[in-house]
Enzyme design. Sequence first.
Site, PDB file in Angstrom:
ATOM      1  N   THR A  82      47.985  37.266  41.304  1.00  0.00           N
ATOM      2  CA  THR A  82      48.662  36.220  42.073  1.00  0.00           C
ATOM      3  C   THR A  82      49.241  36.796  43.364  1.00  0.00           C
ATOM      4  O   THR A  82      49.031  36.258  44.455  1.00  0.00           O
ATOM      5  CB  THR A  82      49.774  35.572  41.212  1.00  0.00           C
ATOM      6  OG1 THR A  82      49.162  34.943  40.097  1.00  0.00           O
ATOM      7  CG2 THR A  82      50.568  34.549  42.006  1.00  0.00           C
ATOM      8  N   GLY A  88      46.720  36.309  36.369  1.00  0.00           N
ATOM      9  CA  GLY A  88      47.569  37.454  36.106  1.00  0.00           C
ATOM     10  C   GLY A  88      48.634  37.601  37.182  1.00  0.00           C
ATOM     11  O   GLY A  88      48.544  37.009  38.269  1.00  0.00           O
ATOM     12  N   CYS A  89      49.642  38.415  36.867  1.00  0.00           N
ATOM     13  CA  CYS A  89      50.756  38.568  37.808  1.00  0.00           C
ATOM     14  C   CYS A  89      50.318  39.341  39.049  1.00  0.00           C
ATOM     15  O   CYS A  89      50.539  38.891  40.182  1.00  0.00           O
ATOM     16  CB  CYS A  89      51.946  39.229  37.123  1.00  0.00           C
ATOM     17  SG  CYS A  89      51.589  40.772  36.268  1.00  0.00           S
ATOM     18  N   TYR A  90      49.683  40.482  38.849  1.00  0.00           N
ATOM     19  CA  TYR A  90      49.220  41.246  40.010  1.00  0.00           C
ATOM     20  C   TYR A  90      48.233  40.433  40.861  1.00  0.00           C
ATOM     21  O   TYR A  90      48.351  40.395  42.088  1.00  0.00           O
ATOM     22  CB  TYR A  90      48.551  42.550  39.571  1.00  0.00           C
ATOM     23  CG  TYR A  90      49.471  43.679  39.184  1.00  0.00           C
ATOM     24  CD1 TYR A  90      50.426  44.164  40.068  1.00  0.00           C
ATOM     25  CD2 TYR A  90      49.349  44.315  37.956  1.00  0.00           C
ATOM     26  CE1 TYR A  90      51.249  45.242  39.725  1.00  0.00           C
ATOM     27  CE2 TYR A  90      50.173  45.390  37.608  1.00  0.00           C
ATOM     28  CZ  TYR A  90      51.113  45.845  38.494  1.00  0.00           C
ATOM     29  OH  TYR A  90      51.915  46.914  38.160  1.00  0.00           O
TER      30      TYR A  90
END
Lengths: 341, 341, 341, 341
Positions: free
Chosen positions: B154, B150-152
């Site tokens: 990472t 996921g972006c968060y």
Amino acid sequence: MINIAICGATGYTGYEIIKILLRHPKADIRVLTAKLDKPAKISEEFPELKGKIDLVCEELVVNHILKKKIDLVFLALPHRISMEYASRFINKGKMVIDLSADFRLKDVKEYERYYGQKHIYKDYLAQSVYGLPELYKDSIKRTRFIANPGCYPTGSILAVAPLLAKKRAAKDTIIFDAKSGTTGAGRKAVLGLIFGEVAENLKAYKVGTHQHAPEITQELSNLAGKKIDILFTPHLVPIRRGILTTAYVSLNKKSDLSSLLRCYKSFYQNAPFVKIYDEGLLPQVHDIVNTNYCGIGIALSSDKKKAIVVSVIDNLLKGASGQAVQNMNIACGFPETMGLE
Amino acid sequence: MINIAICGATGYTGYEIIKILLRHPKADIRVLTAKLDKPAKISEEFPELKGKIDLVCEELVVNHILKKKIDLVFLALPHRISMEYASRFINKGKMVIDLSADFRLKDVKEYERYYGQKHIYKDYLAQSVYGLPELYKDSIKRTRFIANPGCYPTGSILAVAPLLAKKRAAKDTIIFDAKSGTTGAGRKAVLGLIFGEVAENLKAYKVGTHQHAPEITQELSNLAGKKIDILFTPHLVPIRRGILTTAYVSLNKKSDLSSLLRCYKSFYQNAPFVKIYDEGLLPQVHDIVNTNYCGIGIALSSDKKKAIVVSVIDNLLKGASGQAVQNMNIACGFPETMGLE
Amino acid sequence: MINIAICGATGYTGYEIIKILLRHPKADIRVLTAKLDKPAKISEEFPELKGKIDLVCEELVVNHILKKKIDLVFLALPHRISMEYASRFINKGKMVIDLSADFRLKDVKEYERYYGQKHIYKDYLAQSVYGLPELYKDSIKRTRFIANPGCYPTGSILAVAPLLAKKRAAKDTIIFDAKSGTTGAGRKAVLGLIFGEVAENLKAYKVGTHQHAPEITQELSNLAGKKIDILFTPHLVPIRRGILTTAYVSLNKKSDLSSLLRCYKSFYQNAPFVKIYDEGLLPQVHDIVNTNYCGIGIALSSDKKKAIVVSVIDNLLKGASGQAVQNMNIACGFPETMGLE
Amino acid sequence: MINIAICGATGYTGYEIIKILLRHPKADIRVLTAKLDKPAKISEEFPELKGKIDLVCEELVVNHILKKKIDLVFLALPHRISMEYASRFINKGKMVIDLSADFRLKDVKEYERYYGQKHIYKDYLAQSVYGLPELYKDSIKRTRFIANPGCYPTGSILAVAPLLAKKRAAKDTIIFDAKSGTTGAGRKAVLGLIFGEVAENLKAYKVGTHQHAPEITQELSNLAGKKIDILFTPHLVPIRRGILTTAYVSLNKKSDLSSLLRCYKSFYQNAPFVKIYDEGLLPQVHDIVNTNYCGIGIALSSDKKKAIVVSVIDNLLKGASGQAVQNMNIACGFPETMGLE
């Protein structure tokens, strides 16, 4: 004191009407309606209203509303839906201010062409007054049914009305290049309105086909006493509120700026919400946003035969809810600016 | 040369994969799928692709795709939907890079709790590798099934991984205060994402309940070799792209900044997309946006016992599509940075 | 009726004081000062004031101002410059509300360290009251010299004051992760504030060195009766107005949310501008911007031993000019909310 | 391989030239100059360049630069300053691409009127070529001195050039209503450009007096073979990059859209960076930003006698630095699109 119902309370225009009327000494909001999954207080939808108004948004059921001794109904509903409710409240003798487009166009064919649907309440058209106080204040005083103008038409018509009324415009096409914030499109989940698509973007849209064009044409032609030809190009810009319209008008003779400004000031001498800017100045959105004013400034081409007129309104106030309350004030005999300054 | 299918091509992450692969010398995009009202070229959805790729977006039908001699499938689909397709392509021997959350959490109970649905393909979990190359490059080289982070997670994991791996963190709760642009929520029509609701606004959301929290906990605990306690607070800010995460970590002893920076540089020495900022500097979104980098800078509390670590990624690149291609590069034996610089 | 001078009228805070006082029934603005190339009406700088106030902005000359029978002076001047004028107006018996930082820190060494300059009017410090009405209403009633708090400290202190005053916080460091709009930096031409540098960007800045940190420490320590340790990380976000602060506080024992909310409501029972949000709700900037409120919401960690408190203020109102008028109201014996609702 | 100096490297246009040339296989950046308080690496000013180019920005001293065996100089300097350096580099036989306005207007009186200063190097005007490749590719091939067009003129001229060149326009005034992002004004500390003044604002500015108007008039008149009359109204909108120009042109006879589109496609058949949009489509900033393209779409009035032409460019690329590199490519005999796709 008048008792008010606001139908469509959770859209941007409904919400603005609420905020204005909370400051209005003569208005008592009795009913709010909204399409919600389950009944909820308006202050749950808009937390800043907490402690100020705690009405529950109910479903729009005419009979329920009538029981609450309403004097006046604001319809902040989608086009097509407004039509039916307007007629029903009118039938019951209520004053109606309709923010939809359903009764703005006097020519039903134009309505049906631009809105793509039948107009099934045309009998009511004759009763309605186009609620632009700068043009129709006397009729508004006497009516109980107001078709509140669109946001783009308000900015466009006010920008050039004096030139047409006072016969200063040549017969060339008048061009309106309008730039609008996103709330003009309403508070709804649409892909083209999400932040990722709007921010850092600009676009022209519905060029030559926007439903506000015939409204502008209708009113300018009325003013001029003949058919006026326009080009209207709306643009979407990444601001929340505000419309800046740049109008290009050929003049019927060389003019100087001071003479044009006098013409505007004279035309708008009884219009408390129009601000004519002095020579060399033009309105910006920041000057006007969050007010009910329309700011107008004029520049001239070097040959002095074309006027570049810039108008600015807050699309939710002078372009919708503020103007609706201004109309209410006039129709109810209150001071025109009450609650709006 | 490998043949690629991208499922979910008209979302933000699908679109970014297309743009990267168009510059990638070893990838040939053969299939695009999307849910559209009627089949359309991808260049009709995104005019900037015109003349570069003119594939028609088709419906996602596994058999159709298999006929096109695909080697690798990117799944840029919603959670829950991805699950089924991932398993089917795996069964057919295709390499799969899944950008959804369906195979990121090794503990199915956590998945079911945070995503509110059953996990019906848990047998496949063991085959999948968590695709964060800075932690799992060797496993990624050997796998054919990558669960893209996921972006968060990472941004959060990369911000503190060295402190946990090198035993520099005290046992206190680690706090992640993350600020994200709106494209992290996807390209979809949702009221909370429209410009009028997002611009000039800030909000914290899903505090204590965001589905990315268990992903961060899982990976940090793996790194530390024990359960790590975190607080994760996501915020929505009015930018299109970018996540800035401010992490607060108690250190297990007084430290100086140069020693911490050495620790980070050493930990990330083989990570071509991590940039450690020099003393006194911190990454900003402008430094990193539109790149596949993660920028990391560190400040110390005055007592030198707490680190404030700031990381920045582009949520659509290092936080999604760029990382997916980085994973493809590693898994396919291409240079890790190919197409990404 | 009191007569007012506003020094620094063309900055954002000066401008907001003007707008508030124009609605205030007990205030008469007599003097505006500003540093301009040539004298100009305030309505030339801010066209929206036209027709509402047409005073010319004059140079700041104490004797000239005194001649205009001023009762109270708002100093919306830069730090360091305010110092001198505050002392001179105090000497002449005028009531002074100083929006600069010059008299906020009781410890002159802290002032000199964080503001990088000598404090040459320390004798006046003892007379000044820190103008946060939620903490010092009684002292404000009796003073004639108010040091108006900074924007960040207002949001940060109000977020956690009840936990410290009521001994609910553990002794761990309290973390304030604050996100501010750009008007907090003032209305001035600075490269880092231009649109091209701010839009689509996020950054942390002055981490560990921001001059508002000692102000927060001073007030929290006063409340707790002992030295409180904080980490304060300010971030610049692309909005014009508003500060959202996320505070992380370790509690001295497991707590439930309803008990914490009761604690807050009790502490703020006489604070008309603090809004405590119900369980499950957190304030957003849109709820609060353009008002003098501070919205506060609380979430708990899953182990119930850490509170995540979110506060929101409008940095120009509760964070500066609104609070200044609130202080004026209290000090002059007017209703605390006059002109502010 | 050619050796390059970029003078004015820390402005937006200088920075964009650097980024393009770093991807350009035939360009070697040897010298950067900038006005800084002390010498600094370009990567300190723009952290995203770290590891890619580490040149120190030096003072602009012609002799120093000449020692570095430069072949070509990009001048990204303010108007008036560029003039002198252009002439000195020309005298030394260097190829010069001047991004300022100093050599764009062939009529010195127009230059002096609009830029408010004497032109003291008029002898060099005859040598310079107006660097709009879509009009002057052959001359650009043969010159060593290119006056790179302004951003507004690029968008405006390209929008209507085919209509004038192919005699499709009537003699009426052509109206250009242009909306620009803020980077068009450069990277400088100016009050009118700070976020608080620009965000949520729109304004028209320099109406009738903007210095880009005579540049548009010059080129359109050249194309038409007679004096063309225009109105040019620039607007500032809150985006970072991009200009959308809406041009209104009276046609010399009723036309259908397909015929106009054929006219445009034919005129631009050798223009790799012009994209003509199909019927019914218009370019948006999102389609074009971050590319060197100019997107052009056309709509017709209902009487088919007026064209509404919408053009979009990225003001920093096709409007400045991208076009400068396109000119370099042409003048140096490289493929026109090298480094630009």
